[in-house]
Structure formats: structure tokens, C-alpha cells
Design an enzyme around this catalytic site. Sequence first.
Site: not given
Length: 250
Positions: A5-6, A9-12, A14, A127, A140
Site C-alpha cells: 500500500l503506497i 500516488c497521484s504523481s511523482g 508515489g 528527504s 519542511y
Amino acid sequence: MKTVLITGCSSGYGLETARHFLAQGWNVVATMRTPQADALPASERLRILVLDVTRPESIKHALVQAGPIDVLVNNAGIGLFGSFEATPMATVREVFETNTFGTMALCQAIIPHFRERGAGSIVNVTSSATLAPFPLVAAYTASKTAVEGFTASLAHELKAFGVRVKLVEPGYGPSTQFTTNGQQRMQGLIPPPYEAFAHSVFAGFADLAAVTQASDVAEAIWLAANDRSERLHYAAGADAVALSLRRGVA
């Protein structure tokens, strides 16, 4: 056949990680705040679910829908670039709600299932800002550094139950939507006294010879998810690897 399960995931990162696990023959539960049916190629091994990591009911509902999973990848996150002086504390809290508390909430929700089975892996994505200080990303960085400390402690806590916990630290990824997705959040965060300095920082990023691609992160997450050793840190991208070697955490 294993299931991952990730989040985010909509972009990048993920999205690319979901593609990578699918290519490796895994069942993939790709979660997004706003589902995009065409984000990934159709597959009988793919499910796309709604998940907002800042909402407990959304987490509970998504995990019920997902069923048993073998690996949780906490990738969902939001970016923030600007002077800390000009950043409203409400914005700082918004960043922590997703990047830090969202990660913690998913972990807390899945741990009982992993503990009872005596198996499972959690991969938390942070990061390279945690590996070396960068200007204009103080809030951040704080949100991601908190996840680093949390993950290191949790790895010790869950070891006795056969549950592995890992950290993936991506470098600077200009191909992601880090800035685009946070434009509204970042409005007004570079006041006039900081403008010249900010321009110099942007120029420095533009001159970087080594950057991180989404595929670098997907491969690092794949490695972390399948590594049965006690290794904790997995730098992703040439720039992140260089920083981790310099710091001695590779």
C-alpha cells in the site's frame, strides 16, 4: 504474491513507485486524496483507493478496503519553500499534519496487523534535507526530521515482533510537483528582504549536476521493502547518496 500500500500516488515518487511494484509482479494498493483512474495502467493487481492521511476515518476506511498488506509505504507529503520568518504557524502545522502526523497515523493503524502476523515492512519516505541543511525549507525539514527520529526509534520497538521499519531519503527532484502543488501555500513566503537570497538559492538548484529522478526513489523503496537486514537508511538519487556518504549514514 505480496501486496504493498503506497500513499501519495497521484504523481511523482508515489506514482513511479506504484508502477515499479506492479512491474515486479506485486499487488498494489495505490492511494490518493483525489483518485485518478487513468494515473496507472489497468491491471488486475492494482487497486486505487481514496486516502487522506490527515483524516483518521479515511485511514480506517482505506485499510479495511485494502485488506491484508505486506508493505506500507508512507510517501504522501506536501512541500514548503520560503523564509521561516514569513511562514504562518498555521502553515507549519498544515505541513506537519501531512508529512509527520499523517505518517505516524498510518504506522499506528497498520502496526497491530503486522505485529499479530509477526511480519511486515514499513517504509517512510523523508528527504535529503534531513542529511544536510538547506535554506528556505526550515519548516519542511523539521517535519521530515521528526519522521527520521520517529522511524529510527520505531525500528527498535518493532524488531522483536518481526516488523521491519525503513527510511528512504530522496534528493532534489526537479521533475516532481513539489513546487507546483504548494504554490498557493507558498504565496508571500519570500518577502522583499529575502528576495536576493532566494534568487541565489534557486540559481544554485538550477546548476546542480546530480539530481534525483522518480525512478531512483522507486528503486530505493523497492530495495528497502525487500531488505531483511537491519539497515535503516536508503538514500535515493545521486545527490542524496553523496550527502549520505558525507554524513556517514549510507
